[in-house]
Write a protein that holds these residues in place. Structure first.
Motif, mmCIF file in Angstrom:
data_model
loop_
_atom_site.group_PDB
_atom_site.id
_atom_site.type_symbol
_atom_site.label_atom_id
_atom_site.label_comp_id
_atom_site.label_asym_id
_atom_site.label_seq_id
_atom_site.Cartn_x
_atom_site.Cartn_y
_atom_site.Cartn_z
ATOM 1 N N ILE A 104 -35.118 -45.877 8.079
ATOM 2 C CA ILE A 104 -33.955 -45.230 8.792
ATOM 3 C C ILE A 104 -33.703 -45.873 10.036
ATOM 4 C CG2 ILE A 104 -32.867 -43.312 9.795
ATOM 5 C CD1 ILE A 104 -34.565 -41.817 7.317
ATOM 6 N N LEU A 119 -29.788 -48.211 6.913
ATOM 7 C CA LEU A 119 -31.110 -48.570 6.460
ATOM 8 C C LEU A 119 -31.811 -49.855 6.351
ATOM 9 C CD1 LEU A 119 -30.556 -46.111 3.256
ATOM 10 C CD2 LEU A 119 -32.016 -45.671 5.374
ATOM 11 N N ILE A 122 -35.815 -49.183 1.557
ATOM 12 C CA ILE A 122 -35.883 -47.816 1.029
ATOM 13 C C ILE A 122 -37.333 -47.546 0.399
ATOM 14 C CG2 ILE A 122 -34.820 -46.259 -0.995
ATOM 15 C CD1 ILE A 122 -32.406 -48.175 -0.628
ATOM 16 N N ALA A 128 -40.737 -41.362 1.341
ATOM 17 C CA ALA A 128 -39.543 -41.262 1.903
ATOM 18 C C ALA A 128 -38.878 -39.924 1.931
ATOM 19 C CB ALA A 128 -38.228 -42.356 1.101
ATOM 20 N N PHE A 132 -35.847 -38.928 4.543
ATOM 21 C CA PHE A 132 -34.222 -39.119 4.072
ATOM 22 C C PHE A 132 -33.971 -37.856 4.154
ATOM 23 C CE2 PHE A 132 -35.099 -42.508 0.743
ATOM 24 C CZ PHE A 132 -35.079 -43.340 1.542
ATOM 25 N N MET A 136 -30.372 -36.796 6.283
ATOM 26 C CA MET A 136 -29.153 -35.917 5.648
ATOM 27 C C MET A 136 -28.604 -34.642 6.362
ATOM 28 S SD MET A 136 -28.145 -38.110 3.411
ATOM 29 C CE MET A 136 -26.869 -37.178 2.897
ATOM 30 N N LEU A 147 -23.050 -45.349 4.419
ATOM 31 C CA LEU A 147 -24.274 -45.817 4.376
ATOM 32 C C LEU A 147 -24.238 -47.364 4.628
ATOM 33 C CD1 LEU A 147 -25.695 -44.146 0.948
ATOM 34 C CD2 LEU A 147 -26.218 -43.338 3.216
ATOM 35 N N THR A 152 -30.296 -54.051 4.384
ATOM 36 C CA THR A 152 -31.527 -53.415 3.236
ATOM 37 C C THR A 152 -31.864 -54.310 2.495
ATOM 38 O OG1 THR A 152 -30.244 -51.535 3.584
ATOM 39 C CG2 THR A 152 -31.817 -51.803 1.783
ATOM 40 N N GLY A 159 -37.522 -44.388 -4.787
ATOM 41 C CA GLY A 159 -37.070 -44.185 -3.407
ATOM 42 C C GLY A 159 -35.527 -44.167 -3.585
ATOM 43 N N LEU A 163 -32.910 -41.139 -2.954
ATOM 44 C CA LEU A 163 -31.481 -41.081 -1.990
ATOM 45 C C LEU A 163 -30.296 -41.043 -2.740
ATOM 46 C CD1 LEU A 163 -30.457 -41.470 0.970
ATOM 47 C CD2 LEU A 163 -30.912 -43.867 0.481
ATOM 48 N N PHE A 166 -29.097 -37.210 -3.569
ATOM 49 C CA PHE A 166 -28.297 -36.442 -2.477
ATOM 50 C C PHE A 166 -26.717 -36.301 -2.572
ATOM 51 C CE2 PHE A 166 -32.157 -37.089 -0.094
ATOM 52 C CZ PHE A 166 -32.502 -35.920 0.362
ATOM 53 N N LEU A 220 -29.358 -49.458 -4.863
ATOM 54 C CA LEU A 220 -28.303 -47.915 -4.451
ATOM 55 C C LEU A 220 -27.050 -48.325 -4.755
ATOM 56 C CD1 LEU A 220 -28.856 -45.115 -3.316
ATOM 57 C CD2 LEU A 220 -28.886 -46.141 -1.004
#
Length: 318
Positions: A104, A119, A122, A128, A132, A136, A147, A152, A159, A163, A166, A220
Motif C-alpha cells: 500500500i 499498490l 499484493i 495482507a 487491506f 478500505m 485502484l 504493481t 491476496g 482484495l 471487498f 486483480l
C-alpha cells in the motif's frame, strides 16, 4: 550450496522444469533447445550474469513464458556468501512485503469525494488482511474509488482474491481457477464471506494499469474486469499469468519457475502473453486524471450525492 559449472546448471534447470513446470510439452522443448545449444558451445564457462541472460532468451523462445527465467545475484563481497535456501528466499520476500507497507503505497481522498488506493505488490492473504482492511476503512465513505495498479509488479493468488472480495457482497463469486503443476489439481478462488474491513459496493470502481503492471496486479485487474465490476484505464499490461516460485540452483543463480496457471471462469483463459486490455486506452501517465474525471462525470450525472459533494465534484471537474 556448491558452485555450478554450465552442464550442471543445465541439468538443474531441466530437472526443475520436468518436476514442476506447468506445461510438460514446453519443458520438453526447453530441454531440447538447452541441450542442443550446450552441445554446440553456445553456453561457455563460467556461469555468469551474461550467461544467464543468454539462457533466459532460450527459455523464452521455448516457452513464451515471461515468468520463466534465471535470476543472477552477485556474491556478497564482505562475506563471500551468495546462496540462499528456499526458506531464506521466502523470508526475504516477506520482509520485502513488510518494508513495502504490504504493497500500500498511497491512500488518498481526491476531489469530489473519490478514493484512491495505490499498490506496488499484493502480498499473501495471511499478511495482507489487516493492511487491506485498513485501506478500505479509509475510503469506505467515498462515492467512487480508483485502484492504481500501474506500478504493481506481482502478488499472491490468495491476496488477489482477498482484495477482490471487498468489491462483492458475499462469498459466492468465483474469481479464478489456479491449475497447479503440469497436471493439476485445480484450486478455485472465490470471494471471501468474511472480511475484517468494509465492503465497497454499489459505487464505481476504476482500475489503472500500465505497461509495467505484471502478474498479481494483472490478475486483480483481469478478474474484476471479467466480472464486470470495474472499468480498466491505461495501457495494455505486460502479460504474465503464471504464479511462480523462486528456487536456488547454486551460488548466485536462482530459477523463477511457474508452478501454476490462472484460468478465468468467465473467459476460460487468461492474459498470458497478451496482457490485460484496458476498457479505456490512454497513456499510463494520463490514466489517473482520466479515471478521476470519469467518476466525477458519473457522480454529477446522478442525483443521490450531498450538495456539498456535488459542488466539490464540479470544482474538481473544472
Amino acid at each position: 550450496m556448491a558452485s555450478l559449472d554450465v552442464p550442471t546448471l543445465i541439468d538443474e534447470i531441466v530437472s526443475r522444469l520436468h518436476a514442476a513446470y506447468i506445461f510438460p510439452d514446453r519443458a520438453a522443448e526447453a530441454e531440447r533447445l538447452l541441450r542442443a545449444n550446450l552441445a554446440e558451445g553456445k553456453y561457455p564457462e563460467p556461469v555468469s550474469e551474461e550467461l544467464c541472460q543468454v539462457i533466459n532468451e532460450d527459455l523464452f523462445a521455448a516457452s513464451v513464458d515471461k515468468h520463466l527465467r534465471l535470476i543472477w545475484h552477485q556474491a556478497n563481497e564482505d562475506t563471500g556468501e551468495s546462496p540462499q535456501s528456499d526458506e531464506e528466499l521466502i523470508a526475504a520476500l516477506r520482509e520485502m512485503f513488510r518494508v513495502e507497507n504490504y504493497g500500500i503505497r498511497r491512500v488518498e481522498r481526491l476531489g469530489g469525494n473519490v478514493g484512491l488506493i495505490a499498490l506496488t505488490i499484493i502480498p499473501e492473504a495471511s499478511t495482507a488482511g489487516d493492511p487491506f482492511a485498513a485501506a478500505m476503512r479509509l475510503v469506505q465513505h467515498t462515492n467512487g474509488l480508483i485502484l492504481d495498479l500501474r506500478p504493481t509488479l506481482g502478488g499472491a493468488p490468495d491476496g488477489v482474491a482477498l482484495l477482490a472480495s471487498f468489491f462483492f457482497s458475499d462469498g459466492e463469486v468465483q474469481l479464478s481457477d489456479i491449475i497447479e503443476g503440469p497436471n493439476g489439481p485445480a484450486r478455485q478462488f472465490w470471494t471471501s464471506g468474511y472480511l475484517s474491513g468494509p465492503r465497497y459496493l454499489d459505487r464505481p470502481v476504476y482500475v489503472l494499469v500500465s505497461g509495467k503492471t505484471f502478474s498479481g496486479g494483472e490478475a486483480l485487474a483481469y478478474d474484476l474486469q471479467a466480472l464486470g465490476r470495474v472499468t480498466v484505464v491505461g495501457e495494455v499490461t505486460r502479460g504474465g499469468a503464471h504464479p511462480s516460485t523462486v528456487v536456488s540452483l547454486g551460488d548466485n543463480v536462482e530459477l523463477r519457475l511457474p508452478i501454476a496457471r490462472s484460468v478465468s471462469p468467465i473467459t476460460g483463459t487468461n492474459w498470458e502473453g497478451v496482457g490485460v486490455t484496458p476498457d479505456v486506452a490512454v497513456a499510463a501517465d494520463a490514466a489517473l486524471q482520466t479515471a478521476h474525471m470519469a467518476i466525477l462525470d458519473q457522480l454529477l450525472a446522478g442525483g443521490d450525492i450531498p450538495a456539498a459533494v456535488r459542488e466539490e465534484a464540479k470544482q474538481a471537474r473544472g
